[in-house]
Scaffold this active site. Structure first.
Site, PDB file in Angstrom:
ATOM      1  N   ARG B  41       0.966  -1.169  -0.026  1.00  0.00           N
ATOM      2  CA  ARG B  41       0.101   0.181  -0.022  1.00  0.00           C
ATOM      3  C   ARG B  41       0.724   1.037   0.111  1.00  0.00           C
ATOM      4  O   ARG B  41       1.894   1.542   0.897  1.00  0.00           O
ATOM      5  CB  ARG B  41      -0.890   0.012   1.093  1.00  0.00           C
ATOM      6  CG  ARG B  41      -2.006   1.158   1.362  1.00  0.00           C
ATOM      7  CD  ARG B  41      -2.850   0.903   2.157  1.00  0.00           C
ATOM      8  NE  ARG B  41      -2.470   1.262   3.538  1.00  0.00           N
ATOM      9  CZ  ARG B  41      -2.963   0.810   4.748  1.00  0.00           C
ATOM     10  NH1 ARG B  41      -4.319   0.381   4.625  1.00  0.00           N
ATOM     11  NH2 ARG B  41      -2.707   1.126   5.811  1.00  0.00           N
ATOM     12  N   SER B 110     -12.104  -3.721   1.138  1.00  0.00           N
ATOM     13  CA  SER B 110     -12.198  -3.225   2.595  1.00  0.00           C
ATOM     14  C   SER B 110     -13.686  -3.341   2.742  1.00  0.00           C
ATOM     15  O   SER B 110     -14.436  -2.600   1.910  1.00  0.00           O
ATOM     16  CB  SER B 110     -11.491  -2.172   2.821  1.00  0.00           C
ATOM     17  OG  SER B 110     -10.121  -2.114   2.614  1.00  0.00           O
ATOM     18  N   LYS B 139      -4.881   4.478   9.676  1.00  0.00           N
ATOM     19  CA  LYS B 139      -5.921   4.992   8.852  1.00  0.00           C
ATOM     20  C   LYS B 139      -6.722   6.016   9.521  1.00  0.00           C
ATOM     21  O   LYS B 139      -7.123   5.931  10.754  1.00  0.00           O
ATOM     22  CB  LYS B 139      -6.939   3.977   8.073  1.00  0.00           C
ATOM     23  CG  LYS B 139      -6.047   2.887   7.148  1.00  0.00           C
ATOM     24  CD  LYS B 139      -6.796   2.209   6.591  1.00  0.00           C
ATOM     25  CE  LYS B 139      -7.577   2.707   5.259  1.00  0.00           C
ATOM     26  NZ  LYS B 139      -8.480   1.844   4.363  1.00  0.00           N
TER      27      LYS B 139
END
Lengths: 212, 212
Positions: B41, B110, B139
Site C-alpha cells: 500500500r 475493505s 488510517k
C-alpha cells in the site's frame, strides 16, 4: 503508435483550479470552445472518483471525436476505454504502460530535460510534452523552463509530435507556436477562466494562425 | 475466484512506519518470520517507485510462494505480475478491476459496514477485509470499529474468507481468531517492530493456535 491526432489545444484538468465549478461541465464547455484533446489529471481525489469522472468524460468526448487521456493510471484508462495515458518521468515506465495498453493507444510523456527527450525520441511513445516552457505555479516539482529557444532546440531534435506546457497564455502563445510545436497544453488558462469556452476559443485561434 | 490462499498473517505495508528501514528488506524479514501474504500500500511515493518496489517484491515472494497484492492499482498489479489487487470502497469499482485482472487473480475489498459486507458477499470477490476491528491510528478515514462481537456477526453473514485489520496485536489476537476469521492483516505491529521477523513469528503462532 497512433497518427492523425490533433494536438493543437490540449486541456489538462486540475480540479483545484476550477473555482468550485463542475469539472465535467467545464471540460465540455472548453471542448465546445476549441480544445482538441483532454487529459484528466487527478492527484487528490479518490481512485473511484477519478474512474467515474473519466468514464463520464469518455462517453461525452467520444461523441465529439476528442481524444481523452488519463494521467499516470493505465488501469483507469483501460477500464474506461480512454484513448491513452500520459506519464511523467517518475511514473510507471513507458514500456510497461505500452504493454498494458497495446499498440493502438496514445502514450505521451513529460520531458524536462534534453537527455529525457533523446531517450523518448527513440521510443515509440506517441508525443512528447516539454515541461515547463515558462515558469508556472501549477506544478511544484518542475525543472528549469525550456524557454522559446529551448523549444526550437527540442524541435530540431525529433520529428515526433511535440507539445509544451507551463505558463502559456494569449500573450506568449504565438511565439510558442512559431517554434514548430504541434500544440500546447494548458491548465489554468482554461480551467480558471471565467468562460472556459471563450478562453479556449481565443487560444485555438492564435494556435491555428501561428502553426508552422 | 482463487482458492487455497493462506490468509493467516497478511502484511500491509506502510513506508511511513518502517522507521527509515528499507521496505523490501523489512517485508522479506517479516515473511521469513511467518507472514503468509503481502499487500503493498503506497499512498505517498511516486507511481514509478510503487512499480519498482512491487516488481522487486514480486520476484522475491514468488520464490517463496507468498502471494503479493497491490493496493488500489490494477495497472501496477498487471505490470508486475502480482497476484491481485486490494480495493477500498472509494477505489475503482470491483467489477472494473475484475475485468482488468481476469478470473485468475485475487481481489480483496475493505468492508466498513454490514451493508457493504452484504454486497461484497454476493460478488465473486475473493476475500473481505473487515476494517477496523479496533480503533487504530494507521488510517484516518475509518468507520466505527467492528469489535469482537461485530466480527462474530460478520462471520455469520458469509462463508467467504474474512480477515480483519486495525489495532491488532499479540494481546487481542487470540480473541480475534476465536471469532472464525481466516486471518488478520497487520501494518504497524510488523512494520514498526524492532524485529519484523520476531513480531511476525509471535503473531503467526497465536494465529495457528487459535484458528477455528
Amino acid at each position: 503508435m497512433t497518427t492523425n491526432i490533433d494536438y493543437s489545444l490540449y486541456l489538462v484538468t486540475d480540479r483545484g483550479l476550477t473555482h468550485g465549478r463542475d469539472l465535467i461541465q467545464l471540460v465540455m464547455e472548453a471542448v465546445q470552445g476549441g480544445v482538441t484533446m483532454v487529459q484528466i489529471r487527478e492527484k487528490s481525489c479518490t481512485s473511484g472518483e477519478f474512474f467515474s469522472t473519466a468514464r463520464e468524460l469518455k462517453k461525452k468526448l467520444t461523441t465529439l471525436g476528442v481524444p481523452l487521456l488519463i494521467n499516470d493510471r493505465a488501469d483507469i484508462a483501460l477500464a474506461t476505454g480512454a484513448d491513452g495515458v500520459h506519464i511523467g518521468q517518475k511514473d510507471v515506465p513507458y514500456q510497461a504502460v505500452r504493454e498494458l495498453l497495446g499498440p493502438g493507444k496514445i502514450i505521451g510523456i513529460s520531458i524536462n530535460t534534453y537527455d529525457q527527450l533523446k531517450v523518448a525520441a527513440m521510443s515509440d511513445v506517441d508525443y512528447l510534452s516539454l515541461s515547463p516552457v515558462f515558469p508556472t505555479p501549477t506544478k511544484t516539482d518542475t525543472s528549469e523552463p525550456f524557454g522559446i529557444e529551448g523549444l526550437k532546440k527540442a524541435r530540431s531534435m525529433t520529428d515526433k509530435p511535440l507539445i509544451t506546457i507551463g505558463g502559456i497564455n494569449r500573450d506568449n502563445l504565438s511565439d510558442v507556436m512559431a517554434t514548430g510545436m504541434n500544440g500546447v497544453a494548458v491548465v489554468s488558462a482554461v480551467c480558471s477562466a471565467e468562460s472556459p469556452a471563450e478562453a479556449a476559443g481565443d487560444l485555438i485561434r492564435i494556435i491555428r494562425n501561428n502553426k508552422l
